[in-house]
Motif scaffolding. Structure first.
Motif, short mmCIF file in Angstrom:
data_model
loop_
_atom_site.label_atom_id
_atom_site.label_comp_id
_atom_site.label_asym_id
_atom_site.label_seq_id
_atom_site.Cartn_x
_atom_site.Cartn_y
_atom_site.Cartn_z
N ARG A 1 35.63 70.13 21.11
CA ARG A 1 36.63 69.58 20.19
C ARG A 1 36.23 69.92 18.76
O ARG A 1 35.04 69.88 18.42
N PRO A 2 37.20 70.27 17.90
CA PRO A 2 36.86 70.65 16.51
C PRO A 2 35.99 69.62 15.78
O PRO A 2 35.03 70.01 15.10
N ALA A 3 36.29 68.35 15.91
CA ALA A 3 35.49 67.33 15.22
C ALA A 3 34.04 67.34 15.71
O ALA A 3 33.11 67.17 14.91
N ASP A 4 33.84 67.56 17.00
CA ASP A 4 32.49 67.62 17.55
C ASP A 4 31.76 68.87 17.06
O ASP A 4 30.57 68.84 16.75
N ALA A 5 32.50 69.99 16.98
CA ALA A 5 31.91 71.24 16.48
C ALA A 5 31.47 71.08 15.02
O ALA A 5 30.38 71.53 14.64
N GLU A 6 32.29 70.43 14.22
CA GLU A 6 31.94 70.22 12.81
C GLU A 6 30.72 69.31 12.68
O GLU A 6 29.82 69.58 11.88
N ARG A 7 30.67 68.26 13.46
CA ARG A 7 29.55 67.33 13.41
C ARG A 7 28.25 68.01 13.83
O ARG A 7 27.21 67.88 13.19
N LEU A 8 28.31 68.81 14.88
CA LEU A 8 27.13 69.48 15.43
C LEU A 8 26.61 70.58 14.50
O LEU A 8 25.40 70.72 14.31
N THR A 9 27.53 71.35 13.92
CA THR A 9 27.12 72.51 13.12
C THR A 9 26.91 72.19 11.65
O THR A 9 26.16 72.88 10.97
N GLY A 10 27.61 71.18 11.15
CA GLY A 10 27.57 70.89 9.72
C GLY A 10 28.51 71.77 8.92
O GLY A 10 28.51 71.73 7.69
N TYR A 11 29.33 72.55 9.62
CA TYR A 11 30.31 73.43 8.97
C TYR A 11 31.72 72.94 9.32
O TYR A 11 31.92 72.27 10.33
N HIS A 12 32.69 73.34 8.48
CA HIS A 12 34.09 73.03 8.76
C HIS A 12 34.70 74.12 9.63
O HIS A 12 34.36 75.30 9.49
N VAL A 13 35.62 73.75 10.52
CA VAL A 13 36.35 74.73 11.33
C VAL A 13 36.99 75.74 10.38
O VAL A 13 37.54 75.36 9.35
N GLY A 14 36.87 77.01 10.73
CA GLY A 14 37.33 78.09 9.85
C GLY A 14 36.19 78.61 9.00
O GLY A 14 36.30 79.67 8.38
N GLY A 15 35.08 77.88 8.99
CA GLY A 15 33.90 78.28 8.24
C GLY A 15 32.62 78.08 9.05
O GLY A 15 31.53 77.99 8.49
N ILE A 16 32.76 77.99 10.38
CA ILE A 16 31.58 77.79 11.22
C ILE A 16 30.83 79.11 11.38
O ILE A 16 31.39 80.10 11.84
N SER A 17 29.59 79.09 10.99
CA SER A 17 28.71 80.25 11.12
C SER A 17 27.74 79.98 12.26
O SER A 17 27.35 78.83 12.50
N PRO A 18 27.30 81.03 12.95
CA PRO A 18 26.27 80.83 13.97
C PRO A 18 24.89 80.61 13.33
O PRO A 18 23.97 80.13 13.99
N PHE A 19 24.76 80.95 12.04
CA PHE A 19 23.48 80.87 11.35
C PHE A 19 23.35 79.56 10.59
O PHE A 19 24.28 79.13 9.92
N GLY A 20 22.18 78.94 10.65
CA GLY A 20 21.91 77.75 9.85
C GLY A 20 22.68 76.51 10.26
O GLY A 20 22.94 75.64 9.44
N GLN A 21 23.03 76.42 11.54
CA GLN A 21 23.72 75.21 12.01
C GLN A 21 22.77 74.02 11.94
O GLN A 21 21.55 74.19 12.06
N LYS A 22 23.32 72.81 11.76
CA LYS A 22 22.49 71.61 11.67
C LYS A 22 21.63 71.44 12.91
O LYS A 22 20.46 71.10 12.82
N LYS A 23 22.22 71.66 14.08
CA LYS A 23 21.47 71.54 15.33
C LYS A 23 21.50 72.91 16.01
O LYS A 23 22.56 73.45 16.27
N ARG A 24 20.34 73.45 16.29
CA ARG A 24 20.27 74.76 16.94
C ARG A 24 20.64 74.62 18.41
O ARG A 24 20.11 73.74 19.11
N VAL A 25 21.56 75.47 18.86
CA VAL A 25 21.99 75.46 20.26
C VAL A 25 21.88 76.89 20.80
O VAL A 25 21.82 77.85 20.02
N PRO A 26 21.86 77.05 22.11
CA PRO A 26 21.83 78.40 22.67
C PRO A 26 23.06 79.20 22.24
O PRO A 26 24.16 78.66 22.11
N VAL A 27 22.87 80.51 22.03
CA VAL A 27 23.93 81.39 21.53
C VAL A 27 24.10 82.57 22.48
O VAL A 27 23.12 83.11 22.99
N ALA A 28 25.36 82.98 22.68
CA ALA A 28 25.66 84.19 23.43
C ALA A 28 26.61 85.05 22.60
O ALA A 28 27.54 84.54 21.98
N ILE A 29 26.35 86.36 22.61
CA ILE A 29 27.19 87.32 21.90
C ILE A 29 27.83 88.25 22.92
O ILE A 29 27.16 88.72 23.85
#
Length: 157
Positions: A88-116
């Motif tokens: 959910r967008p609100a959960d993504a914003e809370r987890l990453t510290g970024y706003h939807v439309g500006g979510i970067s994979p780098f420097g997120q508040k909580k590091r999570v596994p990433v797939a490219i």
């Protein structure tokens, strides 16, 4: 617009080469990644979108070309899970510290596994969100993968 974000600071600390590109973000765009590609004048498959999802209820970050959709089945498989769904967008914003439309994979508040998405690795360079709306980072996909310790997998439908 500031060109210094948690994402750019993360990359600088990791000594990853990147270039910042700014553009006029359109909050009314149907698909933010496609609008970014058009605004900066590059093919949409070179602008990678950062999506937050959950695999078996665990948060993950997924990076795919902006003109493609994620296969939930392939996403779950990439993380050895049974099921996947978009966060959910609100959960993504809370987890990453970024706003939807500006979510970067780098420097997120909580590091999570990433797939490219594997096809992105064939490009000489790609664009990823720089941590705020209207800011893209141009870099080699291998550098992004190394900085994120990301899995490379077939993720698109």
């Amino acid at each position: 617009m500031s060109k210094s974000t948690r994402a750019t600071q993360f990359l600088q600390r990791a000594k990853v080469a990147f270039e910042t590109i700014t553009y006029d973000y359109d909050p009314d765009a149907d698909r933010v990644g496609l609008q970014a590609a058009e605004a900066i004048g590059v093919p949409p498959h070179r602008v990678l979108k950062t999506l937050m999802a959950e695999v078996d209820s665990r948060p993950v970050c997924v990076i795919v070309p902006s003109d493609r959709e994620v296969s939930m089945k392939k996403l779950a498989a990439a993380f050895a899970g049974k099921s996947a769904q978009m966060m959910r967008p609100a959960d993504a914003e809370r987890l990453t510290g970024y706003h939807v439309g500006g979510i970067s994979p780098f420097g997120q508040k909580k590091r999570v596994p990433v797939a490219i998405e594997a096809s992105a690795m064939d490009e000489a360079y790609v664009f990823l969100n720089g941590g705020q709306r209207g800011l893209q980072l141009r870099m080699a996909p291998a550098d992004a993968q190394a900085a994120l310790d990301a899995k490379i997998a077939s993720l698109i439908a």
